[in-house]
Design an enzyme around this catalytic site. Structure first.
Site, PDB file in Angstrom:
ATOM      1  N   GLU A 167       0.797  -1.234   0.000  1.00 57.60           N
ATOM      2  CA  GLU A 167       0.000   0.000   0.000  1.00 57.60           C
ATOM      3  C   GLU A 167       0.827   1.280   0.000  1.00 57.60           C
ATOM      4  O   GLU A 167       0.323   2.363   0.285  1.00 57.60           O
ATOM      5  CB  GLU A 167      -0.981   0.019   1.180  1.00 57.60           C
ATOM      6  CG  GLU A 167      -2.361  -0.485   0.844  1.00 57.60           C
ATOM      7  CD  GLU A 167      -2.419  -1.999   0.576  1.00 57.60           C
ATOM      8  OE1 GLU A 167      -3.370  -2.407  -0.090  1.00 57.60           O
ATOM      9  OE2 GLU A 167      -1.536  -2.752   1.000  1.00 57.60           O
ATOM     10  N   TYR A 169       3.447   2.043   1.997  1.00 63.95           N
ATOM     11  CA  TYR A 169       4.023   2.420   3.278  1.00 63.95           C
ATOM     12  C   TYR A 169       5.539   2.180   3.269  1.00 63.95           C
ATOM     13  O   TYR A 169       6.117   1.799   2.254  1.00 63.95           O
ATOM     14  CB  TYR A 169       3.324   1.658   4.401  1.00 63.95           C
ATOM     15  CG  TYR A 169       1.882   2.071   4.606  1.00 63.95           C
ATOM     16  CD1 TYR A 169       1.552   3.373   4.975  1.00 63.95           C
ATOM     17  CD2 TYR A 169       0.833   1.160   4.418  1.00 63.95           C
ATOM     18  CE1 TYR A 169       0.230   3.754   5.161  1.00 63.95           C
ATOM     19  CE2 TYR A 169      -0.489   1.543   4.605  1.00 63.95           C
ATOM     20  CZ  TYR A 169      -0.785   2.842   4.973  1.00 63.95           C
ATOM     21  OH  TYR A 169      -2.087   3.233   5.147  1.00 63.95           O
ATOM     22  N   ARG A 217       2.212  -8.666   4.481  1.00 71.79           N
ATOM     23  CA  ARG A 217       1.346  -8.126   3.426  1.00 71.79           C
ATOM     24  C   ARG A 217       2.235  -7.630   2.301  1.00 71.79           C
ATOM     25  O   ARG A 217       2.921  -6.610   2.417  1.00 71.79           O
ATOM     26  CB  ARG A 217       0.461  -7.002   3.957  1.00 71.79           C
ATOM     27  CG  ARG A 217      -0.486  -6.478   2.883  1.00 71.79           C
ATOM     28  CD  ARG A 217      -1.804  -6.020   3.442  1.00 71.79           C
ATOM     29  NE  ARG A 217      -2.677  -5.534   2.380  1.00 71.79           N
ATOM     30  CZ  ARG A 217      -3.983  -5.449   2.460  1.00 71.79           C
ATOM     31  NH1 ARG A 217      -4.583  -5.854   3.561  1.00 71.79           N
ATOM     32  NH2 ARG A 217      -4.699  -4.982   1.468  1.00 71.79           N
ATOM     33  N   HIS A 255      -1.654   3.854  -1.924  1.00 70.62           N
ATOM     34  CA  HIS A 255      -2.727   4.811  -1.634  1.00 70.62           C
ATOM     35  C   HIS A 255      -2.742   5.970  -2.630  1.00 70.62           C
ATOM     36  O   HIS A 255      -3.787   6.596  -2.829  1.00 70.62           O
ATOM     37  CB  HIS A 255      -2.580   5.341  -0.204  1.00 70.62           C
ATOM     38  CG  HIS A 255      -2.983   4.352   0.834  1.00 70.62           C
ATOM     39  ND1 HIS A 255      -4.180   3.677   0.804  1.00 70.62           N
ATOM     40  CD2 HIS A 255      -2.344   3.913   1.954  1.00 70.62           C
ATOM     41  CE1 HIS A 255      -4.267   2.874   1.843  1.00 70.62           C
ATOM     42  NE2 HIS A 255      -3.169   2.989   2.550  1.00 70.62           N
ATOM     43  N   GLN A 342     -18.311   5.734   2.993  1.00 67.22           N
ATOM     44  CA  GLN A 342     -18.704   7.006   3.599  1.00 67.22           C
ATOM     45  C   GLN A 342     -18.477   7.065   5.108  1.00 67.22           C
ATOM     46  O   GLN A 342     -18.111   8.115   5.634  1.00 67.22           O
ATOM     47  CB  GLN A 342     -20.172   7.297   3.282  1.00 67.22           C
ATOM     48  CG  GLN A 342     -20.426   7.572   1.806  1.00 67.22           C
ATOM     49  CD  GLN A 342     -21.878   7.898   1.522  1.00 67.22           C
ATOM     50  OE1 GLN A 342     -22.531   8.602   2.275  1.00 67.22           O
ATOM     51  NE2 GLN A 342     -22.403   7.364   0.433  1.00 67.22           N
TER      52      GLN A 342
END
Length: 492
Positions: A167, A169, A217, A255, A342
């Site tokens: 992701e 990081y 991961r 991201h 949301q």
């Protein structure tokens, strides 16, 4: 009788432990631990999912040191005195027969604070801050901090850790040539760029022993310019397996990637082909993730041989009993995640407590009581949109006699329109869920019925909930129901 999801409920032997099924609840940032009495609240959150049969759960990301915090007010695990707090989580989960891993996450240049560090001083396009390049001695210290964090997690009673290497990081930033422009032993060629990940895993395994689950991961697709290529990803996976990884979790996209990976526009299980591509290259289990929302989708991924396990995160916000309902062959009873983001991701990005638009009891387990009411009341609910459906169902589940009035000819309100929009068909799941549950709870439903307040008062209802023209907001769709958006009504 053959179970409808035989692959999903097949046990898996990890060598040091046995999982009763192939379902993993993936890591989610909830901010629960940052709340007052947060670790008890987090314990209740995870315990409810464990009680319903999830084989393995992963906490939200925990920083290994101060530079490894996601934000200034988010927690780390780098001191022995913090262990007691985490035991509140592990004890709650183990009392329900579950297993839980703590995710160790260092955000690197994604950190939302002024001490962020990275392999190179290159600003992330989604962060206004420029990171400081880690000198060699601080890279070594960061490795020691990862190991220390894992050891403290072990002392706290976690069944293992997940090392976050995807992701975008910190570890992922070291792996990618676009973000790692170093010329020392931690950068340059692929071997050097992999060094941090391999050192963290090998030293962690040496410190925690053979029986501690070590999940990694791995970023299978970076989806950014300057990311790792497939050949390097395969090489990394093989080296990490040799270094002591128990199983791999799939990471898809950074991201900052412009390609959506979990939005509702992404087709179901769209990324399962990627772990399927890596699976023949390794000999340890691999987990498929991203946009797998139903037991049918999970079963298909496993039956196709795309992965050994399936990870879901947001679906367990939407319904903590997802797995027990699937095991009992009640898929229609599952409150399905609609991928709206949301109340979960949007809330977290605003540094607010996570919840769920279709289940705002999520992350409010210790505050919103859904136990049976002491007395049964006669309740009218006006409006068959999501707010009215939720009010009617919760009241009925607590033992009240509920009559629902809807002026149109169908339940669902504006969700019916939303479900027509391309990419938003999942919204129909919410209408299906409430329709099924209201029938099960024997709620009286009057369609094509417009009623006035005077007419309702003549019928001697104990409580009247007006849910027409309401835009639900978290936690409006919870046990606290609304007659007006700013005036909550609790049906006790």
């Amino acid at each position: 009788m053959t179970h409808p999801y035989p692959h999903l409920f097949e046990p898996l032997d990890l060598g040091n432990t046995r999982l009763p099924n192939r379902m993993v609840m993936g890591s989610m940032h909830t901010l629960l631990e940052e709340m007052d009495d947060g670790f008890n609240k987090a314990g209740a959150f995870f315990a409810e999912r464990a009680r319903n049969g999830v084989a393995l759960m992963v906490t939200g990301g925990v920083g290994p040191n101060q530079a490894g915090r996601l934000a200034d007010d988010e927690h780390t695990l780098d001191r022995p005195e913090q262990v007691a707090d985490h035991r509140l989580i592990t004890q709650a989960v183990h009392q329900e027969g579950g297993k839980i891993l703590m995710q160790i996450l260092h955000p690197g240049r994604y950190g939302q604070h002024d001490k962020l560090v990275a392999p190179s001083a290159i600003r992330a396009p989604i962060n206004k801050r420029v990171p400081r390049e880690l000198p060699d001695e601080e890279v070594e210290q960061t490795i020691r901090d990862f190991v220390n964090c894992a050891e403290l997690a072990q002392q706290a009673g976690y069944d293992g850790v997940e090392i976050m290497g995807s992701e975008g990081y910190l570890i992922n930033q070291f792996l990618a040539p676009g973000t790692n422009q170093r010329t020392d032993q931690w950068g340059g060629n692929a071997d050097n760029r992999m060094r941090l990940a391999i050192e963290i895993v090998s030293r962690t395994r040496a410190a925690v022993g053979a029986d501690f689950i070590l999940m990694y991961r791995i970023s299978l697709l970076d989806l950014v310019e300057g990311g790792s290529n497939w050949e390097d990803t395969v090489t990394l996976a093989k080296r990490l397996e040799k270094a002591g990884v128990t199983l791999f979790n799939s990471g898809i996209g950074w991201h900052e990637a412009r390609i959506p990976t979990i939005a509702h526009s992404v087709p179901a299980a769209a990324w399962s082909w990627v772990p399927a591509k890596l699976r023949p290259e390794i000999s340890i289990p691999i987990i498929a993730t991203n946009r797998i929302n139903t037991p049918e989708q999970a079963e298909a991924v496993l039956a196709n041989g795309d992965a050994d396990l399936v990870s879901m995160a947001r679906p367990f916000l939407a319904d903590p009993a997802f797995l027990s309902k699937a095991e009992n062959n009640q898929p229609a009873a599952i409150n399905t995640c609609i991928g709206c983001n949301q109340a979960c991701l949007d809330q977290i990005f605003r540094q607010q407590l996570c919840s769920c638009l279709v289940n705002p009891r999520a992350c409010h387990e210790t505050e919103l009581d859904d136990s049976p009411s002491a007395t049964s009341k006669k309740v009218a609910v006006v409006g068959g949109g999501p707010a009215g459906l939720s009010a009617a169902l919760t009241a009925a589940e607590r033992g009240h006699q509920v009559t629902l009035y809807e002026a149109s000819g169908r339940l669902g309100g504006q969700f019916n329109m939303a479900a027509i929009i391309p990419g938003k068909s999942d919204y129909a799941h919410t209408v299906r869920y409430f329709s099924y549950q209201l029938e099960k709870q024997r709620v009286t439903i009057n369609l094509n019925t417009a009623v006035t307040a005077a007419e309702l008062q003549q019928q001697n209802f104990d409580e009247i909930v007006i849910a027409t023209g309401v835009t639900p907001r978290v936690p409006a769709l919870s046990l606290i129901h609304i007659s007006e958006p700013t005036r909550p009504l609790y049906i006790s």
